[in-house]
Design a protein around this motif. Structure first.
Motif, PDB file in Angstrom:
ATOM      1  N   MET A 326      14.004  98.208  63.086  1.00 39.94           N
ATOM      2  CA  MET A 326      13.572  98.341  64.536  1.00 39.94           C
ATOM      3  C   MET A 326      12.759  96.919  64.880  1.00 39.94           C
ATOM      4  SD  MET A 326      10.471 102.159  65.641  1.00 39.94           S
ATOM      5  CE  MET A 326      11.293 101.381  66.207  1.00 39.94           C
ATOM      6  N   ASP A 327      13.689  97.209  66.393  1.00 41.09           N
ATOM      7  CA  ASP A 327      13.137  94.750  66.603  1.00 41.09           C
ATOM      8  C   ASP A 327      12.596  94.389  67.306  1.00 41.09           C
ATOM      9  OD1 ASP A 327      14.380  92.613  67.454  1.00 41.09           O
ATOM     10  OD2 ASP A 327      16.111  92.804  67.247  1.00 41.09           O
ATOM     11  N   PHE A 328      11.825  94.359  67.513  1.00 43.67           N
ATOM     12  CA  PHE A 328      10.209  94.239  68.109  1.00 43.67           C
ATOM     13  C   PHE A 328      10.271  92.888  69.445  1.00 43.67           C
ATOM     14  CE2 PHE A 328       9.542  97.940  66.230  1.00 43.67           C
ATOM     15  CZ  PHE A 328       8.511  98.539  66.952  1.00 43.67           C
ATOM     16  N   ARG A 329      11.142  92.103  68.336  1.00 45.15           N
ATOM     17  CA  ARG A 329      11.827  90.462  69.072  1.00 45.15           C
ATOM     18  C   ARG A 329      11.283  90.132  70.474  1.00 45.15           C
ATOM     19  NH1 ARG A 329      16.495  88.349  66.023  1.00 45.15           N
ATOM     20  NH2 ARG A 329      17.507  90.749  66.003  1.00 45.15           N
ATOM     21  N   LEU A 333       6.055  89.225  69.960  1.00 46.44           N
ATOM     22  CA  LEU A 333       5.285  89.422  68.730  1.00 46.44           C
ATOM     23  C   LEU A 333       6.177  89.287  67.509  1.00 46.44           C
ATOM     24  CD1 LEU A 333       3.274  91.720  70.339  1.00 46.44           C
ATOM     25  CD2 LEU A 333       2.800  89.155  70.366  1.00 46.44           C
ATOM     26  N   GLU A 334       5.936  88.242  66.332  1.00 44.96           N
ATOM     27  CA  GLU A 334       6.491  88.127  64.888  1.00 44.96           C
ATOM     28  C   GLU A 334       4.982  88.865  63.850  1.00 44.96           C
ATOM     29  OE1 GLU A 334       8.599  84.917  64.737  1.00 44.96           O
ATOM     30  OE2 GLU A 334      10.265  85.481  66.134  1.00 44.96           O
ATOM     31  N   GLY A 335       5.568  88.646  62.407  1.00 47.72           N
ATOM     32  CA  GLY A 335       3.965  88.195  61.647  1.00 47.72           C
ATOM     33  C   GLY A 335       3.206  89.233  61.959  1.00 47.72           C
ATOM     34  N   LYS A 336       2.268  88.638  61.968  1.00 51.40           N
ATOM     35  CA  LYS A 336       1.010  89.630  61.938  1.00 51.40           C
ATOM     36  C   LYS A 336       0.271  89.845  63.161  1.00 51.40           C
ATOM     37  CE  LYS A 336      -3.540  88.790  59.746  1.00 51.40           C
ATOM     38  NZ  LYS A 336      -4.756  87.981  59.232  1.00 51.40           N
ATOM     39  N   GLU A 337       1.182  89.329  63.930  1.00 53.35           N
ATOM     40  CA  GLU A 337       0.695  89.245  65.072  1.00 53.35           C
ATOM     41  C   GLU A 337       0.966  90.725  65.670  1.00 53.35           C
ATOM     42  OE1 GLU A 337       0.850  87.010  69.648  1.00 53.35           O
ATOM     43  OE2 GLU A 337       1.767  86.445  68.544  1.00 53.35           O
ATOM     44  N   LEU A 338       2.504  91.174  65.810  1.00 54.34           N
ATOM     45  CA  LEU A 338       3.290  91.873  65.947  1.00 54.34           C
ATOM     46  C   LEU A 338       2.287  93.401  65.020  1.00 54.34           C
ATOM     47  CD1 LEU A 338       5.527  94.108  66.682  1.00 54.34           C
ATOM     48  CD2 LEU A 338       6.642  93.337  64.858  1.00 54.34           C
ATOM     49  N   SER A 339       2.460  93.403  64.104  1.00 57.00           N
ATOM     50  CA  SER A 339       1.419  94.295  63.237  1.00 57.00           C
ATOM     51  C   SER A 339       0.625  94.421  63.295  1.00 57.00           C
ATOM     52  CB  SER A 339       1.455  93.666  61.597  1.00 57.00           C
ATOM     53  OG  SER A 339       0.283  94.899  61.157  1.00 57.00           O
ATOM     54  N   THR A 340      -0.455  93.316  63.616  1.00 53.76           N
ATOM     55  CA  THR A 340      -1.548  93.436  64.680  1.00 53.76           C
ATOM     56  C   THR A 340      -1.855  94.533  65.702  1.00 53.76           C
ATOM     57  OG1 THR A 340      -2.924  91.943  63.667  1.00 53.76           O
ATOM     58  CG2 THR A 340      -4.064  92.705  64.905  1.00 53.76           C
ATOM     59  N   PHE A 341      -0.780  94.183  66.702  1.00 49.54           N
ATOM     60  CA  PHE A 341      -0.465  94.973  68.193  1.00 49.54           C
ATOM     61  C   PHE A 341      -0.335  96.053  67.979  1.00 49.54           C
ATOM     62  CE2 PHE A 341       2.474  96.762  70.942  1.00 49.54           C
ATOM     63  CZ  PHE A 341       2.523  96.540  71.805  1.00 49.54           C
ATOM     64  N   GLY A 353       8.247  93.673  58.970  1.00 49.36           N
ATOM     65  CA  GLY A 353       9.516  92.963  58.531  1.00 49.36           C
ATOM     66  C   GLY A 353       9.450  92.062  58.169  1.00 49.36           C
ATOM     67  N   ASP A 354       8.542  91.449  58.221  1.00 48.40           N
ATOM     68  CA  ASP A 354       8.457  90.262  56.897  1.00 48.40           C
ATOM     69  C   ASP A 354       7.791  90.411  55.640  1.00 48.40           C
ATOM     70  OD1 ASP A 354       5.802  90.694  57.918  1.00 48.40           O
ATOM     71  OD2 ASP A 354       5.162  89.254  58.724  1.00 48.40           O
ATOM     72  N   SER A 355       7.599  91.229  55.080  1.00 47.35           N
ATOM     73  CA  SER A 355       7.862  91.759  53.712  1.00 47.35           C
ATOM     74  C   SER A 355       9.356  92.253  53.198  1.00 47.35           C
ATOM     75  CB  SER A 355       6.600  93.440  53.613  1.00 47.35           C
ATOM     76  OG  SER A 355       7.718  94.362  54.106  1.00 47.35           O
ATOM     77  N   PHE A 356      10.157  92.142  53.828  1.00 50.64           N
ATOM     78  CA  PHE A 356      11.374  92.189  53.808  1.00 50.64           C
ATOM     79  C   PHE A 356      12.175  90.780  53.470  1.00 50.64           C
ATOM     80  CE2 PHE A 356       9.918  96.548  55.296  1.00 50.64           C
ATOM     81  CZ  PHE A 356      10.897  97.672  54.034  1.00 50.64           C
ATOM     82  N   ASP A 359      14.016  86.592  57.101  1.00 49.25           N
ATOM     83  CA  ASP A 359      14.499  87.084  58.455  1.00 49.25           C
ATOM     84  C   ASP A 359      14.361  88.185  58.339  1.00 49.25           C
ATOM     85  OD1 ASP A 359      15.155  88.212  55.580  1.00 49.25           O
ATOM     86  OD2 ASP A 359      16.997  87.408  54.950  1.00 49.25           O
ATOM     87  N   GLY A 360      12.866  88.919  58.775  1.00 47.40           N
ATOM     88  CA  GLY A 360      12.704  90.179  59.094  1.00 47.40           C
ATOM     89  C   GLY A 360      11.432  89.612  59.913  1.00 47.40           C
ATOM     90  N   ASN A 361      10.762  89.020  60.372  1.00 44.26           N
ATOM     91  CA  ASN A 361      10.021  88.822  61.228  1.00 44.26           C
ATOM     92  C   ASN A 361       9.996  89.372  63.221  1.00 44.26           C
ATOM     93  OD1 ASN A 361       8.129  87.293  59.756  1.00 44.26           O
ATOM     94  ND2 ASN A 361       9.036  85.399  59.668  1.00 44.26           N
ATOM     95  N   GLY A 362       9.714  89.632  63.246  1.00 44.39           N
ATOM     96  CA  GLY A 362      10.151  90.044  64.510  1.00 44.39           C
ATOM     97  C   GLY A 362      10.615  92.174  64.509  1.00 44.39           C
TER      98      GLY A 362
END
Length: 395
Positions: A326-329, A333-341, A353-356, A359-362
């Protein structure tokens, strides 16, 4: 085969459900992350395990001829791939097999190529053995990913890439590679003498029957320069039984892999794992077909919901797996900020996404191997969180 039947998995030491505090910092999330479905295994599998348990003796065991026959028949009927018993080597799992392969078939300083964003253990099995990780990022356009063959060949041309780990079908982006794509990959790897290790653990979870093509089935050359990693674990939700099968047509490669298994004492089988895998391959086709209908329905539900209620979030239906990329860009929000949200506001536990890969940020990965009620609740939570944040931003 009621895939909407709720099964309470809490208090069963479930890594997915009972480990939420450790993973997300709170138990107050709906866990839709690790590739572990919320369904009971096929009735035939449960029956086979029950019969084995009732026997009451669980001594050392080995794969029987019937076990191998069940795999051979499954590959022939499900994937139009003829394999031989001697090609099959048992291993506790695909990730342990990948680790053994990197250690056995490469040397420190050798390069190993992966196609990012990709399953996180691919990074670990390369770097933990002191090999150089080479990223061949997938190309993304309008939610569809493709291989970057120009980048691949440029990076292989140095002669240091010895092994490519292919994810087929691809986790997390959900691509089922076409024959043309795989043939081009095979040609590039043959040109630069690169061994292909194809993780095909999601091979059975494709929405177009027959669309998955085992890499080794492409040609004799592809068969002789590849190791195919398979398992019933994701297909039939029996990952905890630690039973996987490596299919290795090349005799020399097979002998080296067998040596690695012996060196690390990983060749043993468990009686329950063997019983479950054989029953799944013999009698699990009808259950699997019904599962795919249910999962595809979940995929369509999320996609339609986003289009109608959450245009800020993009969800393209994958060609395979029960995992949705899923694309939340658009939320910024990206990285930890997106996860926290998502954890704090939507009360959702997804895979970052960034754990992959960077290029998975967002992006986030959502596991849709669950009931429709779970999916509906997840989307209600997500919509409420996005709307609340939008209102606050507007103020």
């Amino acid at each position: 085969m009621d895939f909407n039947l709720h099964i309470d998995r809490t208090r069963t030491a479930s890594y997915k459900w009972d480990n939420r505090e450790a993973i997300f910092g709170t138990e107050d999330v709906l866990p839709m992350w690790v590739a572990d479905m919320d369904f009971q295994a096929p009735p035939a599998v449960i029956r086979a395990i029950r019969e084995r348990v009732e026997h009451g003796v669980f001594g050392y065991t080995y794969p029987s001829p019937a076990y191998y026959e069940s795999i051979i028949n499954w590959m022939r009927t499900r994937h139009n791939w003829s394999i031989e018993q001697e090609w099959i080597k048992l291993c506790p799992g695909v990730v342990p097999a990948l680790s053994l392969i990197v250690e056995e078939f490469t040397e420190p300083g050798d390069q190993v190529m992966i196609q990012t964003p990709v399953y996180p253990p691919f990074y670990h099995v390369v770097e933990s053995h002191g090999r150089e990780l080479v990223r061949n990022p997938l190309l993304e356009q309008d939610g569809r990913y493709s291989m970057d063959f120009e980048d691949m060949e440029n990076k292989m041309s140095g002669g240091k890439v010895k092994l490519l780990i292919l994810c087929s079908p691809h986790n997390p982006v959900g691509r089922v590679w076409t024959k043309q794509e795989l043939q081009q990959l095979a040609e590039v790897c043959a040109k630069w003498n690169v061994l292909v290790v194809s993780d095909e653990i999601h091979a059975d979870l494709v929405f177009e029957p027959g669309s998955h093509i085992p890499f080794a089935s492409l040609s004799e050359d592809a068969a002789q320069r590849s190791i195919i990693c398979t398992a019933p674990s994701k297909t039939f939700n029996i990952a905890g039984l630690n039973t996987a099968n490596m299919v290795i047509p090349n005799e020399e490669l097979r002998a080296k892999f067998s040596q690695a298994l012996e060196k690390h004492a990983l060749g043993a089988a468990t009686p329950l794992g063997l019983a479950a895998a054989e029953a799944a391959y013999r009698e699990g086709a009808e259950w699997l077909d019904a599962l795919l209908v249910h999962v595809r329905g979940n995929m369509d539900y999320v996609r339609d919901f986003c289009q109608q209620h959450l245009p800020e979030v993009k969800a393209w239906r994958p060609e395979g797996t029960y995992l949705l990329w899923m694309d939340f860009r658009a939320l910024g929000l990206e990285g930890k900020e997106l996860s926290t949200f998502l954890i704090a506001e939507a009360k959702l536990g997804l895979n970052n996404g960034d754990s992959f890969g960077t290029d998975g940020n967002g992006f986030m990965r959502m596991n849709l191997g669950c009931t429709r009620a779970t999916v509906e609740e997840a989307m209600r939570r997500l919509e409420a969180a996005v709307r609340a944040t939008t209102i606050l931003n507007e103020k």
